[in-house]
Design a protein around this motif. Structure first.
Motif, PDB file in Angstrom:
ATOM      1  N   GLY A 167       4.391  13.503 -23.923  1.00  0.00           N
ATOM      2  CA  GLY A 167       3.795  12.735 -25.026  1.00  0.00           C
ATOM      3  C   GLY A 167       3.893  13.647 -26.293  1.00  0.00           C
ATOM      4  O   GLY A 167       3.371  13.103 -27.313  1.00  0.00           O
ATOM      5  N   ALA A 168       4.054  14.820 -26.326  1.00  0.00           N
ATOM      6  CA  ALA A 168       3.770  15.857 -27.394  1.00  0.00           C
ATOM      7  C   ALA A 168       4.679  15.475 -28.435  1.00  0.00           C
ATOM      8  O   ALA A 168       4.548  16.005 -29.697  1.00  0.00           O
ATOM      9  N   GLU A 169       6.013  15.274 -28.093  1.00  0.00           N
ATOM     10  CA  GLU A 169       7.237  15.004 -28.663  1.00  0.00           C
ATOM     11  C   GLU A 169       7.688  16.028 -29.814  1.00  0.00           C
ATOM     12  O   GLU A 169       7.755  15.955 -30.834  1.00  0.00           O
ATOM     13  N   CYS A 170       7.977  17.130 -28.948  1.00  0.00           N
ATOM     14  CA  CYS A 170       8.630  18.451 -29.438  1.00  0.00           C
ATOM     15  C   CYS A 170       9.894  18.310 -29.626  1.00  0.00           C
ATOM     16  O   CYS A 170      10.930  17.753 -29.106  1.00  0.00           O
ATOM     17  N   SER A 171      10.360  18.877 -30.869  1.00  0.00           N
ATOM     18  CA  SER A 171      11.808  19.125 -31.243  1.00  0.00           C
ATOM     19  C   SER A 171      11.863  20.229 -32.026  1.00  0.00           C
ATOM     20  O   SER A 171      11.133  20.773 -32.469  1.00  0.00           O
ATOM     21  N   PRO A 172      13.121  20.853 -31.980  1.00  0.00           N
ATOM     22  CA  PRO A 172      13.461  21.952 -32.644  1.00  0.00           C
ATOM     23  C   PRO A 172      13.283  22.168 -34.184  1.00  0.00           C
ATOM     24  O   PRO A 172      13.678  20.963 -34.975  1.00  0.00           O
ATOM     25  N   GLU A 173      12.708  22.903 -34.704  1.00  0.00           N
ATOM     26  CA  GLU A 173      12.559  23.294 -36.035  1.00  0.00           C
ATOM     27  C   GLU A 173      13.476  24.303 -36.776  1.00  0.00           C
ATOM     28  O   GLU A 173      14.129  23.962 -37.677  1.00  0.00           O
ATOM     29  N   SER A 174      13.689  25.219 -35.938  1.00  0.00           N
ATOM     30  CA  SER A 174      14.549  26.182 -36.736  1.00  0.00           C
ATOM     31  C   SER A 174      14.874  27.271 -35.207  1.00  0.00           C
ATOM     32  O   SER A 174      14.165  27.089 -34.058  1.00  0.00           O
ATOM     33  N   ALA A 175      15.527  28.280 -35.595  1.00  0.00           N
ATOM     34  CA  ALA A 175      15.995  29.109 -34.526  1.00  0.00           C
ATOM     35  C   ALA A 175      16.398  30.487 -35.035  1.00  0.00           C
ATOM     36  O   ALA A 175      16.956  30.525 -36.012  1.00  0.00           O
ATOM     37  N   ARG A 176      15.864  31.714 -34.481  1.00  0.00           N
ATOM     38  CA  ARG A 176      16.169  32.869 -35.204  1.00  0.00           C
ATOM     39  C   ARG A 176      16.900  33.753 -33.819  1.00  0.00           C
ATOM     40  O   ARG A 176      16.497  33.738 -32.631  1.00  0.00           O
ATOM     41  N   PRO A 177      18.051  34.681 -34.189  1.00  0.00           N
ATOM     42  CA  PRO A 177      18.451  35.431 -33.282  1.00  0.00           C
ATOM     43  C   PRO A 177      17.517  36.335 -32.839  1.00  0.00           C
ATOM     44  O   PRO A 177      16.968  36.970 -33.645  1.00  0.00           O
ATOM     45  N   ILE A 178      17.434  36.726 -31.343  1.00  0.00           N
ATOM     46  CA  ILE A 178      16.695  37.435 -31.028  1.00  0.00           C
ATOM     47  C   ILE A 178      16.585  39.140 -31.337  1.00  0.00           C
ATOM     48  O   ILE A 178      16.051  39.914 -31.475  1.00  0.00           O
ATOM     49  N   ALA A 179      18.321  39.182 -31.489  1.00  0.00           N
ATOM     50  CA  ALA A 179      18.656  40.484 -32.007  1.00  0.00           C
ATOM     51  C   ALA A 179      18.235  40.984 -33.335  1.00  0.00           C
ATOM     52  O   ALA A 179      17.859  41.921 -33.744  1.00  0.00           O
ATOM     53  N   GLU A 180      17.742  39.845 -34.235  1.00  0.00           N
ATOM     54  CA  GLU A 180      17.201  40.177 -35.519  1.00  0.00           C
ATOM     55  C   GLU A 180      15.761  40.540 -35.426  1.00  0.00           C
ATOM     56  O   GLU A 180      15.249  41.420 -36.285  1.00  0.00           O
ATOM     57  N   LEU A 181      14.935  39.851 -34.455  1.00  0.00           N
ATOM     58  CA  LEU A 181      13.452  40.017 -34.307  1.00  0.00           C
ATOM     59  C   LEU A 181      13.227  41.390 -33.587  1.00  0.00           C
ATOM     60  O   LEU A 181      12.183  41.899 -33.812  1.00  0.00           O
ATOM     61  N   LEU A 182      13.967  41.625 -32.553  1.00  0.00           N
ATOM     62  CA  LEU A 182      13.821  42.787 -31.630  1.00  0.00           C
ATOM     63  C   LEU A 182      13.378  44.021 -32.558  1.00  0.00           C
ATOM     64  O   LEU A 182      12.498  45.025 -32.269  1.00  0.00           O
ATOM     65  N   PRO A 183      14.198  44.555 -33.395  1.00  0.00           N
ATOM     66  CA  PRO A 183      13.878  45.701 -34.301  1.00  0.00           C
ATOM     67  C   PRO A 183      12.481  45.749 -34.820  1.00  0.00           C
ATOM     68  O   PRO A 183      11.999  46.608 -35.324  1.00  0.00           O
ATOM     69  N   ARG A 184      12.203  44.466 -35.495  1.00  0.00           N
ATOM     70  CA  ARG A 184      11.024  44.210 -36.130  1.00  0.00           C
ATOM     71  C   ARG A 184       9.785  44.284 -35.121  1.00  0.00           C
ATOM     72  O   ARG A 184       8.747  45.077 -35.688  1.00  0.00           O
ATOM     73  N   VAL A 185       9.838  43.979 -34.035  1.00  0.00           N
ATOM     74  CA  VAL A 185       9.001  44.136 -33.007  1.00  0.00           C
ATOM     75  C   VAL A 185       8.551  45.478 -32.722  1.00  0.00           C
ATOM     76  O   VAL A 185       7.487  46.092 -32.514  1.00  0.00           O
ATOM     77  N   VAL A 186       9.706  46.193 -32.399  1.00  0.00           N
ATOM     78  CA  VAL A 186       9.648  47.841 -32.043  1.00  0.00           C
ATOM     79  C   VAL A 186       8.910  48.457 -33.026  1.00  0.00           C
ATOM     80  O   VAL A 186       8.038  49.263 -32.961  1.00  0.00           O
ATOM     81  N   SER A 187       9.335  48.245 -34.311  1.00  0.00           N
ATOM     82  CA  SER A 187       8.787  48.909 -35.649  1.00  0.00           C
ATOM     83  C   SER A 187       7.451  48.579 -35.719  1.00  0.00           C
ATOM     84  O   SER A 187       6.604  49.623 -36.018  1.00  0.00           O
ATOM     85  N   HIS A 188       7.025  47.547 -35.352  1.00  0.00           N
ATOM     86  CA  HIS A 188       5.545  46.816 -35.538  1.00  0.00           C
ATOM     87  C   HIS A 188       4.875  47.717 -34.399  1.00  0.00           C
ATOM     88  O   HIS A 188       3.577  48.127 -34.815  1.00  0.00           O
ATOM     89  N   VAL A 189       4.956  47.641 -33.242  1.00  0.00           N
ATOM     90  CA  VAL A 189       4.662  48.487 -32.252  1.00  0.00           C
ATOM     91  C   VAL A 189       4.593  49.890 -32.502  1.00  0.00           C
ATOM     92  O   VAL A 189       3.517  50.552 -32.150  1.00  0.00           O
ATOM     93  N   GLN A 190       5.600  50.832 -32.816  1.00  0.00           N
ATOM     94  CA  GLN A 190       5.449  51.892 -33.354  1.00  0.00           C
ATOM     95  C   GLN A 190       4.324  52.267 -34.330  1.00  0.00           C
ATOM     96  O   GLN A 190       3.479  53.141 -34.151  1.00  0.00           O
ATOM     97  N   THR A 191       4.295  51.380 -35.489  1.00  0.00           N
ATOM     98  CA  THR A 191       3.309  51.581 -36.564  1.00  0.00           C
ATOM     99  C   THR A 191       1.962  51.474 -35.900  1.00  0.00           C
ATOM    100  O   THR A 191       1.117  52.165 -36.341  1.00  0.00           O
ATOM    101  N   ARG A 192       1.853  50.376 -35.274  1.00  0.00           N
ATOM    102  CA  ARG A 192       0.423  50.138 -34.817  1.00  0.00           C
ATOM    103  C   ARG A 192       0.107  51.188 -33.689  1.00  0.00           C
ATOM    104  O   ARG A 192      -1.240  51.759 -33.801  1.00  0.00           O
TER     105      ARG A 192
END
Length: 238
Positions: free
Chosen positions: A101-126
């Motif tokens: 009943g939550a009625e979820c629908s796709p809003e957008s999508a991002r390639p994980i290949a674009e997100l992964l370097p950002r995650v790694v960079s943030h982890v390194q800095t943190r």
């Protein structure tokens, strides 16, 4: 009498966007979870790739104390494909009722290949800012990143918005042959990955519908002390 002929279309042909297969897969998976819960999860090697991404996400967003106390256990969990599958089963089982009943629908999508370097960079800095960035930690982060990239290079993180609790979810897909399959799910995303906090009424809705004790995932702190043989850093440094 004048005759008319079929006129060829001269406009641009509409094509399916690259994210559409992932969005369809995410929608189908959510519909499955609404009726079957954990029964929608099957054992797939790429579940491990998503678990590697989720561990990096946790290293970038989790509390330092939880990382110190729970990381060793989480890595042991990560090495067992059945434990990885069971974690995903538990998440989907927990969200079976809220998603109905939550009625979820796709809003957008991002390639994980674009997100992964950002995650790694943030982890390194943190980790550097916390004083945790040692050779062993660097090897760990690089290993998790490589594993995530191996299975999710052609995958997507689909952002779905809902009218009711949980209000928004992120469904991860990976490419399998010529189709996209769902390999994971998040219910929050930090601001450094373009997520953001829920509005007050959504937070209240989540609290009403699910107890706090049923929403724990990675990095739950248990009683005990840091194993200094594995991470030789006194907790007092924090």
């Amino acid at each position: 009498m004048a005759t008319t002929a079929c006129q060829p279309k001269t406009g641009e042909v509409q094509t399916v966007g690259p994210a559409e297969p992932a969005q369809r897969a995410a929608t189908s998976f959510v519909h499955c979870v609404e009726s079957e819960g954990g029964g929608c999860v099957t054992l797939d090697p790429k579940l491990g790739s998503w678990d590697a991404f989720a561990l990096l996400h946790w290293l970038g967003a989790g509390s330092p104390t939880s990382i110190l106390q729970a990381l060793r256990r989480e890595l042991e969990h990560h090495r067992d494909p059945y434990a990885v599958q069971n974690r995903f089963v538990n998440v989907t089982a927990r969200y079976r009722e809220p998603l109905r009943g939550a009625e979820c629908s796709p809003e957008s999508a991002r390639p994980i290949a674009e997100l992964l370097p950002r995650v790694v960079s943030h982890v390194q800095t943190r980790m550097k800012s916390l004083g945790l960035w040692r050779d062993e930690f660097e090897q760990l982060v690089n290993g998790l990143a490589s594993e995530a990239d191996d299975g999710l290079a052609d995958g997507w993180l689909v952002h779905m918005t809902c009218f009711g609790d949980p209000y928004e979810i992120w469904v991860a897909t990976a490419k399998e042959d010529e189709r996209q399959v769902v390999v994971g799910m998040l219910t929050s995303l930090p601001a450094w990955l373009d997520g953001g906090p829920l509005v007050d009424e959504h937070v209240e809705g989540r609290i009403r519908n699910r107890s706090v004790s049923n929403t724990t995932t990675l990095g739950v702190i248990r009683e005990g002390t840091v194993d200094t043989r594995w991470i030789p850093i006194p907790i007092e440094e924090f």
